[in-house]
Design a protein around this motif. Structure first.
Motif, short mmCIF file in Angstrom:
data_model
loop_
_atom_site.label_atom_id
_atom_site.label_comp_id
_atom_site.label_asym_id
_atom_site.label_seq_id
_atom_site.Cartn_x
_atom_site.Cartn_y
_atom_site.Cartn_z
N GLU A 111 0.84 -1.19 0.00
CA GLU A 111 0.00 0.00 0.00
C GLU A 111 0.88 1.25 0.00
OE1 GLU A 111 -3.32 0.23 -0.17
OE2 GLU A 111 -3.36 -1.95 -0.45
N ALA A 112 0.56 2.17 -0.85
CA ALA A 112 1.27 3.46 -0.93
C ALA A 112 2.76 3.30 -0.69
CB ALA A 112 0.68 4.45 0.08
N PRO A 113 3.45 2.63 -1.59
CA PRO A 113 4.86 2.29 -1.35
C PRO A 113 5.82 3.45 -1.62
CG PRO A 113 4.19 1.49 -3.50
CD PRO A 113 2.97 2.13 -2.89
N PHE A 114 5.30 4.53 -2.13
CA PHE A 114 6.13 5.53 -2.77
C PHE A 114 6.33 6.76 -1.90
CE2 PHE A 114 6.26 8.65 -6.53
CZ PHE A 114 7.62 8.48 -6.71
N THR A 115 7.54 7.07 -1.53
CA THR A 115 7.80 8.30 -0.78
C THR A 115 8.85 9.10 -1.54
OG1 THR A 115 9.53 7.23 0.49
CG2 THR A 115 7.36 7.25 1.47
N TRP A 116 8.39 9.98 -2.33
CA TRP A 116 9.32 10.82 -3.09
C TRP A 116 8.67 12.18 -3.20
CZ3 TRP A 116 9.51 12.72 -8.46
CH2 TRP A 116 10.79 13.20 -8.81
N ASP A 117 9.39 13.21 -2.87
CA ASP A 117 8.74 14.52 -2.88
C ASP A 117 9.33 15.42 -3.95
OD1 ASP A 117 11.14 14.78 -1.71
OD2 ASP A 117 10.41 15.51 0.22
N GLY A 118 10.08 14.83 -4.87
CA GLY A 118 10.61 15.61 -5.98
C GLY A 118 9.49 16.03 -6.91
N GLU A 119 9.84 16.83 -7.88
CA GLU A 119 8.82 17.29 -8.80
C GLU A 119 9.23 16.96 -10.23
OE1 GLU A 119 6.74 21.46 -9.70
OE2 GLU A 119 7.38 21.19 -7.62
N LEU A 120 8.28 16.49 -11.02
CA LEU A 120 8.60 16.18 -12.41
C LEU A 120 8.39 17.41 -13.27
CD1 LEU A 120 6.84 12.69 -12.79
CD2 LEU A 120 9.26 13.13 -12.40
N SER A 121 9.28 17.58 -14.25
CA SER A 121 9.07 18.65 -15.22
C SER A 121 7.87 18.28 -16.09
CB SER A 121 10.31 18.83 -16.09
OG SER A 121 10.44 17.74 -16.97
N ALA A 122 7.38 19.23 -16.86
CA ALA A 122 6.20 18.96 -17.70
C ALA A 122 6.47 17.78 -18.62
CB ALA A 122 5.85 20.21 -18.52
N ALA A 123 7.66 17.77 -19.25
CA ALA A 123 7.99 16.69 -20.18
C ALA A 123 8.08 15.36 -19.44
CB ALA A 123 9.31 17.01 -20.87
N GLN A 124 8.68 15.40 -18.26
CA GLN A 124 8.81 14.17 -17.47
C GLN A 124 7.43 13.63 -17.09
OE1 GLN A 124 11.45 15.73 -14.38
NE2 GLN A 124 12.87 14.06 -14.80
N LYS A 151 15.56 10.54 -16.37
CA LYS A 151 14.61 9.50 -16.77
C LYS A 151 14.24 8.55 -15.65
CE LYS A 151 18.60 7.27 -18.38
NZ LYS A 151 18.78 6.35 -17.25
N THR A 152 15.10 8.47 -14.61
CA THR A 152 14.79 7.53 -13.54
C THR A 152 13.48 7.91 -12.85
OG1 THR A 152 17.15 7.29 -13.22
CG2 THR A 152 15.76 6.38 -11.51
N GLU A 153 13.32 9.21 -12.60
CA GLU A 153 12.13 9.68 -11.88
C GLU A 153 10.85 9.38 -12.65
OE1 GLU A 153 14.69 11.59 -12.73
OE2 GLU A 153 15.74 11.83 -10.81
N ILE A 154 10.99 9.34 -13.99
CA ILE A 154 9.82 9.09 -14.83
C ILE A 154 9.18 7.76 -14.49
CG2 ILE A 154 9.18 8.56 -17.22
CD1 ILE A 154 11.39 10.54 -18.04
N LEU A 155 10.01 6.83 -14.04
CA LEU A 155 9.54 5.46 -13.78
C LEU A 155 8.77 5.34 -12.48
CD1 LEU A 155 12.89 3.68 -14.64
CD2 LEU A 155 10.89 3.85 -16.12
N PHE A 156 9.08 6.22 -11.53
CA PHE A 156 8.59 6.02 -10.16
C PHE A 156 7.08 5.83 -10.04
CE2 PHE A 156 12.60 8.06 -8.10
CZ PHE A 156 13.26 6.85 -8.24
N ALA A 183 20.53 1.75 -6.91
CA ALA A 183 20.03 1.05 -5.73
C ALA A 183 19.64 2.00 -4.60
CB ALA A 183 21.03 0.00 -5.27
N PRO A 184 20.53 2.92 -4.17
CA PRO A 184 20.12 3.81 -3.07
C PRO A 184 18.95 4.71 -3.46
CG PRO A 184 22.29 4.43 -3.93
CD PRO A 184 21.93 3.12 -4.56
N ARG A 185 18.88 5.11 -4.71
CA ARG A 185 17.76 5.98 -5.12
C ARG A 185 16.44 5.23 -5.06
NH1 ARG A 185 19.74 8.68 -10.59
NH2 ARG A 185 17.72 9.70 -10.53
N ALA A 189 13.18 5.89 -2.56
CA ALA A 189 11.86 6.14 -3.11
C ALA A 189 10.84 5.10 -2.63
CB ALA A 189 11.91 6.14 -4.64
N PHE A 190 11.29 3.85 -2.40
CA PHE A 190 10.38 2.78 -1.96
C PHE A 190 10.93 2.12 -0.70
CE2 PHE A 190 10.23 3.16 -6.59
CZ PHE A 190 8.90 3.45 -6.79
N PRO A 191 10.92 2.86 0.43
CA PRO A 191 11.63 2.38 1.61
C PRO A 191 11.08 1.08 2.20
CG PRO A 191 10.35 4.36 2.11
CD PRO A 191 10.29 4.15 0.63
#
Lengths: 463, 230
Positions: A111-124, A151-156, A183-185, A189-191
């Protein structure tokens, strides 16, 4: 759906879970394996298959006759052919059997595995949406993102959705340093989601987890195990697109699964297919910082090889180097081959003894790279794009002998992609010194110009 | 042609002589070939390692062997082709442990040359055997693979009991452990000159154990030829 009672899910099946290995690699008595095969819990396959040309390795897909050899096998008492390509993973010969479990144990939902507070650009964000859709539809998607697009963030978001559904996700890449870097990234993102890192030196290689990061070779262990398969080939020069990776991915993913390609430099066929809409793709033509890609300039430098033999560099190349040294701006100088790298480095060290040369297999590579990163080395002569982490903020790049066959369109695009990655220094000089313009050079330049045009058209550029 | 080890393309024709006399082309590119280091110059008369110009004709290790009355004269001589440098370690790992059998082809010419120089057709080839377990695990016997490169047939006159991997034991331990070798059947050994074939000569225990078995069965003389002198 048929669910196995736990008594039948023998230790063999749960140990093997999602892996396909050589029969002799299973740490179980041979009688137990035979019984499990008999009971239909395990499936067996031959390791090599005879083809019209020669052989095909079932594990790595190799069918190049040069990469097979034979030996008098003590096990079967006859001449066994074996695959030389995937030897690292244990030798597969004509008398070897591959074993995998008939069924895969289910994965948990997160459930809700994702903890990332970055922001994607419009293209991303646009591309991320496309990846989510592909994962949902279990379809194929190519993410064509320029070097430095992020591109990594695009996958999250898509990975998070898959994990919530109890699916298994694998990201595979030819380069071990990419696995180590990601790996650390991913952990951050998915602690709460178990992550397994598969490379030659890792203990957990082969262990199935909801999230797996793998090198090409280690991916050969997996069989019909993943619901989402991501292939990352960006920044791979001089590692050309490796057919083994494609094959390994095709074996490692489930029959019903999504397949995501990440690339900065798709092949010409793919580029054409994408442009004509025959291949499902999300294109990110702009970098995350919204400045256009630096466009390479061509400069003729005569027969530089001949000059090099006489112990001299072309005037304009030397002038380019001296200029960087004067300005105190760091630079990469790419050359085609290792012996040329050594010759060029020796000559440049007469000008400045702190200049160093590094090639792909150099044992002291890490040291030199660190020295470059620390700014102790003003100019690095090299044959390869180093670790991905080497995004030195403010650099220029030149290629000596850009006409050489090794510098394909994709290699040149990636080399140019080293420059201007940092938001604070989005510009820089990219120069191809050549002894005769090649199609690859022209295509690389056109490739970059087209990306910039498209970015402009889509309003993704800030200037 | 592509190099057997690094797979990169190279031009195998080194000179006209090769073409004119139909000599075998090297299966390795010059770069890979050059990374091997041949043993040359002055050799220890016993074990065939390189010696300084000023050193006595027998090295200290061999002196120890010859002063021990239980081992004196057991091995006539050893000769080896290559030095055990880092490159050789890598290649041996690929060949023997990963099991890339065909790599042995790279040793055909140099091994044959040393065999012709230091032994010859008057000698009988006997490869150092593996135990049945190890042979099954590895799929081939590396010593046999080397023997097959030579222009004479080899004979399987020896067999071996299974014991721990040698490299985990010290020299002392290895010396004192029981001899793992025994005769395989009733070979016609009497009066024969035998050259044992193996991949590496490290302390010389293995070949001496094997030599002793053959001498006790009536061999006239036992020497050894190994790819590497560690």
């Amino acid at each position: 759906m048929y669910i196995l009672p736990s008594s039948v899910a023998s230790p063999l099946v749960s140990w093997l879970n999602g892996q396909r290995l050589l029969r002799e690699q299973l740490p179980f008595p041979d009688e137990d394996i035979a019984a499990a095969v008999q009971a239909g819990l395990l499936h067996e396959q031959p390791g090599l298959i005879k083809t019209a040309r020669a052989w095909r390795c079932v594990r790595c897909g190799n069918d190049d006759p040069h990469l097979f050899a034979s030996f008098p096998c003590a096990r079967c008492g006859s001449d066994c052919t074996y695959c030389r390509k995937c030897l690292v993973m244990g030798r597969i010969g004509t008398c070897t059997r591959l074993v995998h479990a008939a069924l895969l144990l289910p994965s948990e939902r997160y459930e809700a595995p994702f903890t990332w507070d970055g922001e994607l650009s419009a293209a991303q964000a646009e591309a991320a949406q496309a990846v989510c859709q592909a994962v949902l539809d279990r379809s194929e998607l190519t993410v064509w993102a320029v070097c430095g697009a992020g591109k990594t963030e695009i996958l999250f978001p898509a990975i998070a959705a898959a994990l919530e559904n109890g699916e298994r996700v694998c990201l595979a890449t030819p380069r071990i340093d990419v696995v180590r870097e990601l790996a650390p990234r991913f952990r951050q993102a998915f602690p709460r989601v178990p992550l397994a890192v598969w490379h030659g030196g890792s203990e957990e290689r082969g262990r199935i987890a909801p999230l797996v990061l793998s090198t090409t070779h280690q991916l050969l262990r997996a069989y019909r195990a993943f619901d989402v398969m991501i292939i990352d080939e960006v920044d791979a020069f001089p590692y050309s697109v490796e057919p083994m990776l494609e094959y390994a991915a095709s074996q490692a993913r489930k029959e019903q699964s999504s397949l995501i390609y990440l690339t900065a430099t798709p092949s010409r066929v793919w580029q054409l297919d994408i442009r004509r809409g025959r291949r499902n793709a999300a294109v990110i033509p702009a970098r995350y910082h919204g400045c256009p890609l630096p466009v390479p300039a061509f400069e003729w430098c005569g027969n530089w090889r001949k000059r090099l033999e006489r112990g001299r560099l072309p005037q304009n190349v030397l002038a380019w180097v001296l200029r960087r040294l004067e300005q105190g701006k760091q630079a990469f100088l790419f050359v085609p081959r290792i012996d040329e790298l050594e010759a060029v480095t020796r000559l440049l060290q007469r000008v400045n003894p702190t200049i160093v040369g590094v090639h792909a297999e150099a044992p002291d590579r890490a040291e030199h790279v660190q020295a470059f990163r620390d700014g102790r080395v003003p100019l690095l002569v090299t044959t390869t794009i180093l670790e991905r982490g080497v995004t030195v903020p403010n650099i220029d790049v030149a290629v000596l002998g850009a006409e050489d066959r090794i510098f394909t369109e994709s290699a040149l695009v990636q080399i140019a992609g080293r420059v201007g990655r940092h938001a604070a220094f989005p510009d820089g000089d990219v120069r191809f010194f050549h002894h005769g313009k090649t199609n690859a050079m022209v295509r690389a330049r056109r490739h970059i110009l087209r990306m910039n045009e498209e970015a402009k058209k889509r309003g993704l550029l800030r200037r | 042609m592509n190099c057997l080890l690094c797979h990169s393309p190279y031009n195998p024709i080194a000179n006209w002589r090769q073409l004119l006399f139909l000599e075998d082309f090297d299966v390795l590119c010059p770069r890979c070939r050059g990374a091997f280091q041949l043993i040359d110059g002055r050799l220890c008369e016993m074990c065939g390692r390189s010696l300084e110009e000023s050193a006595p004709s027998i090295c200290a290790d061999c002196l120890d062997w010859e002063e021990d009355e239980r081992w004196r004269g057991v091995l006539a001589k050893n000769r080896s082709v290559y030095v055990y440098n880092e490159w050789m370690k890598e290649v041996i790992a690929l060949w023997k442990f990963r099991g890339d059998y065909v790599v042995a082809e790279a040793f055909r010419q140099p091994l044959t040359a040393v065999f012709r120089r230091d032994f010859g057709s008057g000698w009988q080839l006997v490869p150092i055997p593996l135990s049945a377990e190890r042979l099954h695990e590895r799929g081939f016997n590396q010593a046999e693979a080397l023997a097959r490169l030579l222009p004479l047939p080899s004979v399987p006159w020896l067999a071996r009991k299974h014991s721990e991997k040698q490299s985990k034991k010290s020299r002392r331990e290895r010396l004192e452990t029981d001899n793992p070798f025994f005769l395989s059947g009733h070979p016609p050994i009497n009066g024969k000159r035998i050259v044992l074939i193996d991949d590496i000569y490290t302390t010389g225990v293995t070949v001496r154990h094997a030599a002793r078995v053959l001498l006790e069965a009536g061999a006239a003389e036992v020497g050894s030829l190994t790819l590497v002198r560690a």
